[in-house]
Design a protein around this motif. Structure first.
Motif, PDB file in Angstrom:
ATOM      1  N   ARG A  58       0.848  -1.185   0.000  1.00 17.74           N
ATOM      2  CA  ARG A  58       0.000   0.000   0.000  1.00 17.74           C
ATOM      3  C   ARG A  58       0.882   1.232   0.000  1.00 17.74           C
ATOM      4  NH1 ARG A  58      -2.125   2.886   4.456  1.00 17.74           N
ATOM      5  NH2 ARG A  58      -3.543   4.453   3.645  1.00 17.74           N
ATOM      6  N   ALA A 102      -9.363  -1.299   2.110  1.00 17.34           N
ATOM      7  CA  ALA A 102      -7.916  -1.098   2.199  1.00 17.34           C
ATOM      8  C   ALA A 102      -7.622   0.353   2.522  1.00 17.34           C
ATOM      9  CB  ALA A 102      -7.241  -1.508   0.903  1.00 17.34           C
ATOM     10  N   THR A 103      -8.049   0.780   3.677  1.00 11.99           N
ATOM     11  CA  THR A 103      -7.843   2.167   4.074  1.00 11.99           C
ATOM     12  C   THR A 103      -7.074   2.238   5.365  1.00 11.99           C
ATOM     13  OG1 THR A 103      -9.881   2.239   5.325  1.00 11.99           O
ATOM     14  CG2 THR A 103     -10.014   2.899   3.010  1.00 11.99           C
ATOM     15  N   GLU A 158      -4.200   6.954  -3.854  1.00  7.85           N
ATOM     16  CA  GLU A 158      -3.936   5.752  -3.062  1.00  7.85           C
ATOM     17  C   GLU A 158      -3.494   4.690  -4.056  1.00  7.85           C
ATOM     18  OE1 GLU A 158      -4.189   4.549   0.120  1.00  7.85           O
ATOM     19  OE2 GLU A 158      -4.829   6.389   1.087  1.00  7.85           O
ATOM     20  N   TRP A 160      -2.125   0.540  -4.647  1.00 15.19           N
ATOM     21  CA  TRP A 160      -1.961  -0.819  -4.158  1.00 15.19           C
ATOM     22  C   TRP A 160      -1.205  -1.580  -5.226  1.00 15.19           C
ATOM     23  CZ3 TRP A 160      -6.381   2.015  -3.692  1.00 15.19           C
ATOM     24  CH2 TRP A 160      -6.807   2.276  -2.390  1.00 15.19           C
TER      25      TRP A 160
END
Length: 168
Positions: A58, A102-103, A158, A160
């Motif tokens: 991440r 996914a935070t 963000e 990934w």
């Protein structure tokens, strides 16, 4: 007999038109166009297997990721995940804001999604107006990187990154 004659005349007109369109005058050179330069090879279609493992990184800065997680999926569900290379951090006060599976703020633990969930999250974000980029592995088509930006600035993205993907 008039209908048969009409069909023959119509056929002759169509054939003559096609043949006339294929001729060229002696002064004109045929134009040969190269096919357009090929873009990056496209990845094959990917269907999420029932069992696989991967490492999810991440963060958009590969030199300083916000977290790395080894995950195992079985039956389409994450059955195990653990942070790789760093100790778990306590959630911050702002962790109550939930932007998806996914935070989390810098350094805190996240709920690792399956790759199918990650792709679905990207599709939903794009439908909601976010800037989204999804890259797929060229050998088997699994997602390799997902970037989602719901802000107006480049720093708001963000990311990934998926590595060490293994089926079974």
């Amino acid at each position: 007999m008039g209908v048969l004659r009409f069909e023959r005349v119509l056929f002759a007109v169509v054939v003559a038109g096609l043949a006339g369109g294929c001729t060229s005058s002696p002064d004109s050179e045929p134009v040969i166009q190269d096919p357009p330069p090929s873009t990056a090879a496209s990845a094959p279609a990917w269907t999420e297997p029932s069992a696989y493992s991967f490492v999810l990184t991440r963060g958009c800065d590969a030199a300083a990721p916000l977290g790395r997680y080894q995950a195992t999926v079985s039956g389409g569900v994450v059955t195990g995940s653990q942070r790789v290379g760093a100790s778990a951090a306590a959630p911050t006060a702002s962790a109550a804001v939930d932007l998806g599976p996914a935070t989390g703020q810098e350094g805190e633990e996240i709920e690792v999604p399956t790759l199918g969930e990650l792709v679905a999250m990207a599709e939903t974000a794009e439908e909601d107006g976010a800037e989204v980029a999804t890259e797929f592995d060229l050998t088997d088509g699994h997602p390799a990187k997902v970037t989602i930006n719901v802000t107006d600035t480049a720093d708001g993205a963000e990311c990934w990154i998926i590595s060490d993907y293994r089926r079974g």
